[in-house]
Design a protein around this motif. Structure first.
Motif, PDB file in Angstrom:
ATOM      1  N   ALA A  81       0.820  -1.210   0.000  1.00  0.00           N
ATOM      2  CA  ALA A  81       0.000   0.000   0.000  1.00  0.00           C
ATOM      3  C   ALA A  81       0.856   1.263   0.000  1.00  0.00           C
ATOM      4  N   PHE A  82       2.092   1.155   0.505  1.00  0.00           N
ATOM      5  CA  PHE A  82       2.977   2.326   0.539  1.00  0.00           C
ATOM      6  C   PHE A  82       3.388   2.777  -0.866  1.00  0.00           C
ATOM      7  N   LEU A  83       3.095   1.956  -1.876  1.00  0.00           N
ATOM      8  CA  LEU A  83       3.429   2.324  -3.255  1.00  0.00           C
ATOM      9  C   LEU A  83       2.321   3.141  -3.909  1.00  0.00           C
ATOM     10  N   GLU A  84       1.245   3.422  -3.158  1.00  0.00           N
ATOM     11  CA  GLU A  84       0.157   4.213  -3.736  1.00  0.00           C
ATOM     12  C   GLU A  84       0.678   5.567  -4.225  1.00  0.00           C
ATOM     13  N   LYS A  85       1.605   6.130  -3.470  1.00  0.00           N
ATOM     14  CA  LYS A  85       2.333   7.306  -3.941  1.00  0.00           C
ATOM     15  C   LYS A  85       3.667   6.796  -4.455  1.00  0.00           C
ATOM     16  N   PRO A  86       3.873   6.751  -5.766  1.00  0.00           N
ATOM     17  CA  PRO A  86       5.046   6.078  -6.342  1.00  0.00           C
ATOM     18  C   PRO A  86       6.371   6.536  -5.748  1.00  0.00           C
ATOM     19  N   LEU A  87       7.242   5.565  -5.498  1.00  0.00           N
ATOM     20  CA  LEU A  87       8.585   5.871  -5.021  1.00  0.00           C
ATOM     21  C   LEU A  87       9.480   6.225  -6.200  1.00  0.00           C
ATOM     22  N   PRO A  88      10.308   7.256  -6.069  1.00  0.00           N
ATOM     23  CA  PRO A  88      11.293   7.524  -7.123  1.00  0.00           C
ATOM     24  C   PRO A  88      12.318   6.395  -7.150  1.00  0.00           C
ATOM     25  N   PHE A  89      12.981   6.222  -8.287  1.00  0.00           N
ATOM     26  CA  PHE A  89      13.880   5.076  -8.434  1.00  0.00           C
ATOM     27  C   PHE A  89      14.976   5.023  -7.364  1.00  0.00           C
ATOM     28  N   PRO A  90      15.582   6.152  -6.946  1.00  0.00           N
ATOM     29  CA  PRO A  90      16.573   6.065  -5.859  1.00  0.00           C
ATOM     30  C   PRO A  90      15.986   5.479  -4.572  1.00  0.00           C
ATOM     31  N   ALA A  91      14.715   5.789  -4.293  1.00  0.00           N
ATOM     32  CA  ALA A  91      14.067   5.226  -3.104  1.00  0.00           C
ATOM     33  C   ALA A  91      13.821   3.735  -3.277  1.00  0.00           C
ATOM     34  N   VAL A  92      13.488   3.312  -4.510  1.00  0.00           N
ATOM     35  CA  VAL A  92      13.328   1.880  -4.794  1.00  0.00           C
ATOM     36  C   VAL A  92      14.638   1.154  -4.504  1.00  0.00           C
ATOM     37  N   ILE A  93      15.744   1.744  -4.929  1.00  0.00           N
ATOM     38  CA  ILE A  93      17.067   1.143  -4.678  1.00  0.00           C
ATOM     39  C   ILE A  93      17.340   1.079  -3.183  1.00  0.00           C
ATOM     40  N   TRP A  94      17.022   2.147  -2.455  1.00  0.00           N
ATOM     41  CA  TRP A  94      17.279   2.200  -1.008  1.00  0.00           C
ATOM     42  C   TRP A  94      16.476   1.133  -0.264  1.00  0.00           C
ATOM     43  N   VAL A  95      15.194   1.032  -0.603  1.00  0.00           N
ATOM     44  CA  VAL A  95      14.335   0.021   0.031  1.00  0.00           C
ATOM     45  C   VAL A  95      14.850  -1.380  -0.272  1.00  0.00           C
ATOM     46  N   SER A  96      15.264  -1.602  -1.513  1.00  0.00           N
ATOM     47  CA  SER A  96      15.756  -2.916  -1.924  1.00  0.00           C
ATOM     48  C   SER A  96      17.057  -3.279  -1.232  1.00  0.00           C
ATOM     49  N   LEU A  97      17.947  -2.309  -1.094  1.00  0.00           N
ATOM     50  CA  LEU A  97      19.194  -2.551  -0.360  1.00  0.00           C
ATOM     51  C   LEU A  97      18.900  -2.920   1.091  1.00  0.00           C
ATOM     52  N   GLY A  98      17.955  -2.204   1.685  1.00  0.00           N
ATOM     53  CA  GLY A  98      17.592  -2.499   3.068  1.00  0.00           C
ATOM     54  C   GLY A  98      17.069  -3.902   3.231  1.00  0.00           C
ATOM     55  N   ASP A 174      15.341  -7.409  -5.823  1.00  0.00           N
ATOM     56  CA  ASP A 174      14.263  -6.574  -5.298  1.00  0.00           C
ATOM     57  C   ASP A 174      14.142  -5.250  -6.048  1.00  0.00           C
ATOM     58  N   VAL A 175      15.252  -4.720  -6.537  1.00  0.00           N
ATOM     59  CA  VAL A 175      15.180  -3.491  -7.330  1.00  0.00           C
ATOM     60  C   VAL A 175      14.262  -3.726  -8.532  1.00  0.00           C
ATOM     61  N   PHE A 176      14.494  -4.826  -9.232  1.00  0.00           N
ATOM     62  CA  PHE A 176      13.651  -5.142 -10.390  1.00  0.00           C
ATOM     63  C   PHE A 176      12.219  -5.430  -9.965  1.00  0.00           C
ATOM     64  N   ALA A 177      12.039  -6.291  -8.943  1.00  0.00           N
ATOM     65  CA  ALA A 177      10.700  -6.713  -8.532  1.00  0.00           C
ATOM     66  C   ALA A 177       9.879  -5.540  -8.017  1.00  0.00           C
ATOM     67  N   LEU A 178      10.487  -4.675  -7.193  1.00  0.00           N
ATOM     68  CA  LEU A 178       9.758  -3.543  -6.641  1.00  0.00           C
ATOM     69  C   LEU A 178       9.406  -2.540  -7.735  1.00  0.00           C
TER      70      LEU A 178
END
Length: 204
Positions: A81-98, A174-178
């Protein structure tokens, strides 16, 4: 729903928490903290290769079986549900690294390693993969896929002994999947459909 900044802070805190617990379990098993994660060039290569294989398989599934892909995307609407407001790609990378760092530190470096001292390696892999699936609070089909991916990470970790390799593979996958899930959720208007459903429930 927390704001984007708050969300990233919470996910970073979760990463640190998972990593600390994983390291604590590793040390509890009698192993030195300094050997928890090692950084060899072969480990980077192994992680990259595993990530490439997983991404190719996922892409083949998502684009080759669109109905299945749509089902999987819709099945994860509540958890993402947190993706309802799209994450910019750097944030996608950060979440995936985490996710890659924290979850692998906990489930492979900590749980699987400690469990492997008391039960057979296959059982330890399965146990860690099962916990890995459970904490994602996913629907059965998605949970089964998460379990399978966790088992793959567990096998690679058991064979290579490299936590870095599975951390890297997990993060890159996860970068790709997210990115894909976020893109498809908005293309399919998953969140708009949920809003309509909620409005109808309220008016009824």
């Amino acid at each position: 729903m927390p704001g984007r900044g708050t969300l990233l802070v919470l996910l970073t805190a979760q990463t640190l928490f998972f990593a600390i617990i994983g390291l604590a379990l590793w040390v509890l098993s009698g192993r030195p903290a300094r050997s928890f994660v090692t950084f060899g060039s072969d480990e980077f290569v192994a992680g990259g290769l595993l990530a490439a294989v997983l991404v190719v398989l996922a892409a083949a599934t998502f684009y080759g079986l669109p109905k299945l892909a749509e089902y999987l995307v819709r099945a994860q609407a509540d958890n993402f549900a947190f993706l309802e407001k799209p994450l910019p790609f750097p944030a996608v990378i950060w979440v995936s690294l985490g996710a890659g760092i924290g979850e692998e530190a906990l489930f492979r470096g900590g749980v699987q390693t400690l469990a492997g001292d008391y039960i057979s390696a296959p059982l330890a892999i399965a146990f860690a993969a099962a916990l890995f699936a459970v904490v994602h609070f996913a629907k059965p089909t998605v949970a089964a896929i998460i379990f399978a991916i966790g088992a793959v990470f567990g096998c690679v970790y058991w064979i290579t002994g490299s936590l870095l390799a599975v951390m890297l593979a997990h993060a890159l996958y996860d970068v790709f999947a997210l990115w894909y899930v976020q893109k498809e959720m908005h293309r399919l208007r998953v969140f708009a459909a949920k809003e309509v459903s909620n409005d109808e429930t309220i008016t009824e």
